[in-house]
Scaffold this active site. Structure first.
Site, PDB file in Angstrom:
ATOM      1  N   SER A 131     -73.793  84.747  34.242  1.00 52.34           N
ATOM      2  CA  SER A 131     -75.228  84.491  34.428  1.00 52.34           C
ATOM      3  C   SER A 131     -75.689  84.929  35.812  1.00 52.34           C
ATOM      4  O   SER A 131     -75.139  84.500  36.822  1.00 52.34           O
ATOM      5  CB  SER A 131     -75.516  82.989  34.300  1.00 52.34           C
ATOM      6  OG  SER A 131     -75.487  82.607  32.969  1.00 52.34           O
ATOM      7  N   HIS A 162     -78.845  87.557  31.375  1.00 56.67           N
ATOM      8  CA  HIS A 162     -77.855  88.383  30.660  1.00 56.67           C
ATOM      9  C   HIS A 162     -78.608  89.543  30.008  1.00 56.67           C
ATOM     10  O   HIS A 162     -79.199  89.379  28.942  1.00 56.67           O
ATOM     11  CB  HIS A 162     -77.127  87.561  29.595  1.00 56.67           C
ATOM     12  CG  HIS A 162     -76.211  86.519  30.159  1.00 56.67           C
ATOM     13  ND1 HIS A 162     -74.858  86.698  30.282  1.00 56.67           N
ATOM     14  CD2 HIS A 162     -76.471  85.292  30.664  1.00 56.67           C
ATOM     15  CE1 HIS A 162     -74.307  85.625  30.830  1.00 56.67           C
ATOM     16  NE2 HIS A 162     -75.274  84.753  31.068  1.00 56.67           N
ATOM     17  N   HIS A 184     -72.338  83.480  24.182  1.00 54.76           N
ATOM     18  CA  HIS A 184     -71.864  82.096  24.322  1.00 54.76           C
ATOM     19  C   HIS A 184     -71.892  81.410  22.963  1.00 54.76           C
ATOM     20  O   HIS A 184     -72.749  81.715  22.126  1.00 54.76           O
ATOM     21  CB  HIS A 184     -72.782  81.316  25.270  1.00 54.76           C
ATOM     22  CG  HIS A 184     -72.978  81.958  26.609  1.00 54.76           C
ATOM     23  ND1 HIS A 184     -73.924  82.930  26.827  1.00 54.76           N
ATOM     24  CD2 HIS A 184     -72.361  81.747  27.799  1.00 54.76           C
ATOM     25  CE1 HIS A 184     -73.875  83.311  28.098  1.00 54.76           C
ATOM     26  NE2 HIS A 184     -72.940  82.607  28.721  1.00 54.76           N
ATOM     27  N   TYR A 186     -72.948  78.466  22.392  1.00 53.86           N
ATOM     28  CA  TYR A 186     -74.192  77.705  22.202  1.00 53.86           C
ATOM     29  C   TYR A 186     -75.342  78.583  21.700  1.00 53.86           C
ATOM     30  O   TYR A 186     -76.362  78.079  21.237  1.00 53.86           O
ATOM     31  CB  TYR A 186     -74.605  76.964  23.492  1.00 53.86           C
ATOM     32  CG  TYR A 186     -74.926  77.843  24.676  1.00 53.86           C
ATOM     33  CD1 TYR A 186     -76.112  78.560  24.767  1.00 53.86           C
ATOM     34  CD2 TYR A 186     -74.024  77.959  25.724  1.00 53.86           C
ATOM     35  CE1 TYR A 186     -76.394  79.377  25.845  1.00 53.86           C
ATOM     36  CE2 TYR A 186     -74.294  78.767  26.817  1.00 53.86           C
ATOM     37  CZ  TYR A 186     -75.478  79.479  26.874  1.00 53.86           C
ATOM     38  OH  TYR A 186     -75.738  80.294  27.930  1.00 53.86           O
ATOM     39  N   GLU A 187     -75.172  79.915  21.777  1.00 54.98           N
ATOM     40  CA  GLU A 187     -76.206  80.799  21.215  1.00 54.98           C
ATOM     41  C   GLU A 187     -76.090  80.864  19.693  1.00 54.98           C
ATOM     42  O   GLU A 187     -76.904  81.502  19.036  1.00 54.98           O
ATOM     43  CB  GLU A 187     -76.063  82.216  21.786  1.00 54.98           C
ATOM     44  CG  GLU A 187     -76.369  82.314  23.266  1.00 54.98           C
ATOM     45  CD  GLU A 187     -76.068  83.710  23.812  1.00 54.98           C
ATOM     46  OE1 GLU A 187     -76.876  84.620  23.596  1.00 54.98           O
ATOM     47  OE2 GLU A 187     -75.001  83.877  24.445  1.00 54.98           O
ATOM     48  N   ALA A 214     -70.931  81.903  36.160  1.00 56.50           N
ATOM     49  CA  ALA A 214     -71.593  80.908  37.001  1.00 56.50           C
ATOM     50  C   ALA A 214     -71.064  79.557  36.547  1.00 56.50           C
ATOM     51  O   ALA A 214     -70.906  79.335  35.342  1.00 56.50           O
ATOM     52  CB  ALA A 214     -73.094  80.988  36.785  1.00 56.50           C
ATOM     53  N   MET A 317     -69.666  77.308  30.559  1.00 53.56           N
ATOM     54  CA  MET A 317     -69.803  77.378  29.093  1.00 53.56           C
ATOM     55  C   MET A 317     -69.342  78.740  28.570  1.00 53.56           C
ATOM     56  O   MET A 317     -69.902  79.258  27.598  1.00 53.56           O
ATOM     57  CB  MET A 317     -71.265  77.155  28.697  1.00 53.56           C
ATOM     58  CG  MET A 317     -71.913  75.927  29.298  1.00 53.56           C
ATOM     59  SD  MET A 317     -73.681  75.859  28.942  1.00 53.56           S
ATOM     60  CE  MET A 317     -74.214  74.614  30.134  1.00 53.56           C
ATOM     61  N   SER A 318     -68.364  79.365  29.243  1.00 56.83           N
ATOM     62  CA  SER A 318     -67.963  80.722  28.813  1.00 56.83           C
ATOM     63  C   SER A 318     -66.521  81.006  29.226  1.00 56.83           C
ATOM     64  O   SER A 318     -65.749  80.089  29.472  1.00 56.83           O
ATOM     65  CB  SER A 318     -68.895  81.753  29.469  1.00 56.83           C
ATOM     66  OG  SER A 318     -68.667  81.813  30.862  1.00 56.83           O
ATOM     67  N   ASN A 341     -74.079  75.576  41.489  1.00 61.03           N
ATOM     68  CA  ASN A 341     -74.672  74.235  41.680  1.00 61.03           C
ATOM     69  C   ASN A 341     -73.528  73.244  41.807  1.00 61.03           C
ATOM     70  O   ASN A 341     -72.435  73.497  41.300  1.00 61.03           O
ATOM     71  CB  ASN A 341     -75.553  73.869  40.471  1.00 61.03           C
ATOM     72  CG  ASN A 341     -74.804  73.952  39.153  1.00 61.03           C
ATOM     73  OD1 ASN A 341     -74.421  75.037  38.696  1.00 61.03           O
ATOM     74  ND2 ASN A 341     -74.585  72.812  38.546  1.00 61.03           N
ATOM     75  N   HIS A 355     -80.903  75.903  34.920  1.00 59.10           N
ATOM     76  CA  HIS A 355     -80.514  77.320  34.853  1.00 59.10           C
ATOM     77  C   HIS A 355     -81.247  78.115  35.937  1.00 59.10           C
ATOM     78  O   HIS A 355     -80.758  79.149  36.400  1.00 59.10           O
ATOM     79  CB  HIS A 355     -80.808  77.867  33.454  1.00 59.10           C
ATOM     80  CG  HIS A 355     -80.162  79.189  33.177  1.00 59.10           C
ATOM     81  ND1 HIS A 355     -78.800  79.412  33.292  1.00 59.10           N
ATOM     82  CD2 HIS A 355     -80.698  80.398  32.808  1.00 59.10           C
ATOM     83  CE1 HIS A 355     -78.523  80.679  32.990  1.00 59.10           C
ATOM     84  NE2 HIS A 355     -79.665  81.291  32.705  1.00 59.10           N
TER      85      HIS A 355
END
Ligand SMILES: O=P(O)(O)O[C@H]1O[C@H](CO)[C@@H](O)[C@H]1O
Ligand SMILES: Nc1nc2[nH]cnc2c(=O)[nH]1
Length: 390
Positions: A131, A162, A184, A186-187, A214, A317-318, A341, A355
């Protein structure tokens, strides 16, 4: 019923990818398409057809199903949907519903051959940009650029930060192929599909992979903007029974039960740690353990407390599916997380992960990340690793 767009072109009689003259249609995804534009690959355009869409659709669908079966996609129910018709032409959208099975070898080969036939370069190093880290790809020279929707069988990126294209070019003279945007779970993509570009890279000749992401910092010694070289991961979705390797194993890629204890190459990590001093990055580069959660929610305080107890330094998440697939097919892997973060571990605070912060930190650290990526690619190319060398 879940309906996914099937991002592949199925050749049909009378099919044209460039819209015919005097067309002007609003597609189902909100795009406005006019004369001369190229159809996205999940749309098919039929010309020279007349009659009501329903009867045309029936005859087209039979031919379409036969091809879908040949491609072994029978687990997903394939379909075609008429979007617009008139003036002797008709636009159809390909859809597939239900569970899809992982693409057979031949479909991965098809994607690889598509790319190989359109670039003179023969990269042996692949890069996946996380990201906000896509500008890495802008550093490449002599670039051939392939938006994902133009590559047969490729999914499309749907997340901010992306771009969604494969960029093949050279970096300091070394040919590399770079995913400017990843997929991902979640997509809505199954894990095997998130990682399928890694197999495409493999069949194109890539044997070393640089993966970036990230991530949120859990280790209290980390700061926003730090770069964590991943020394190990926790495959949380694997604990729950899901894996990009779930399903029939294809021995042409690798064994049924691949080892994962040396997933992140020790030599590459050591050399990078030694050389980051030359880039002035020694105070911000760390090493640590990454965990992938399914997302898209950021973590609760209780979840973060749990992750800390089990030894996690950064959460995202990846990355894990890509690394699992890369290691399965014998690639050498180096990965790093940009700590965009710090995870919020106190209750009753107004602060929250976003995000926007992720992208802002990535943008702020672009220059250093590019320097680091250059260094790693230099180390990889000088080492001249060949798959199976370990
Ligand atoms: O892992 P990458 O793609 O870098 O992105 C990370 O940042 C996004 C959340 O802000 C999620 O997609 C997470 O995985
Ligand atoms: N799960 C997760 N993914 C991230 N990606 C970037 N920051 C974070 C985070 O805090 N949590």
């Amino acid at each position: 019923m879940v309906t996914q767009q099937l991002a592949r072109r199925v050749p049909l009689i009378g099919h044209e990818s460039v819209l015919p003259e005097t067309s002007n249609y609003l597609m189902s995804d909100g795009q406005h398409m006019t004369t001369g534009q190229t159809c996205p690959s999940n749309f098919v355009w039929l010309t020279g057809v007349n009659g009501p869409p329903s009867s045309l659709l029936q005859s087209v669908t039979r031919a379409h199903y036969r091809r879908m079966e040949r491609k072994q996609l029978q687990n997903g129910r394939a379909g075609l949907r008429a979007l617009a018709s008139g003036g002797g032409s008709m636009c159809l959208e390909q859809t597939v519903s239900g569970d899809e099975t992982p693409y057979p070898y031949e479909m991965i080969e098809e994607s690889a051959e598509f790319l190989l036939s359109r670039t003179k370069l023969r990269p042996k190093i692949g890069v996946i940009c996380g990201s906000g880290l896509g500008p890495l790809a802008e550093q490449l020279e002599d670039r051939d650029i392939f938006p994902y929707e133009t590559i047969p069988n490729f999914p499309v990126s749907t997340v901010a930060g992306h771009a969604g294209r494969m960029v093949i070019g050279t970096l300091d003279g070394v040919p590399v192929m770079c995913m400017q945007g990843r997929f991902h779970s979640y997509e809505g993509y199954p894990l095997w599909k998130c990682a399928m570009p890694v197999r495409v890279m493999k069949l194109m000749g890539v044997d070393q992979l640089l993966v970036t992401n990230a991530a949120g910092g859990i280790n209290r010694e980390f700061n926003i903007g730090d770069i964590m070289i991943i020394k190990d991961h926790i495959n949380m979705q694997g604990f729950a029974g899901d894996s990009p390797l779930r399903g029939r194993n294809d021995e042409r890629y690798g064994p049924r039960f691949p080892a994962m204890n040396n997933a992140y190459d020790k030599t590459l990590r050591q050399k990078t740690l030694e050389l980051v001093k030359d880039l002035g990055l020694q105070d911000v580069v760390r090493e640590g353990v990454y965990v992938m959660l399914g997302g898209p929610t950021y973590e609760t305080v209780a979840e973060l407390n749990l992750l800390r107890v089990v030894g996690v330094d950064a959460v995202g998440m990846s990355t894990v599916p890509e690394v699992v697939v890369a290691r399965h097919c014998g690639m050498r892997v180096f990965a790093f997380s940009l700590i965009t973060n710090m995870c919020i571990v106190e209750y009753d605070t107004e602060a929250k992960a976003s995000h926007t912060e992720v992208i802002e930190t990535a943008t702020m650290r672009q220059k250093d990340l590019q320097k680091l990526a250059r260094l790693i690619i230099k180390i990889m190319s000088e080492d001249g690793y060949v798959a199976g060398d370990e």
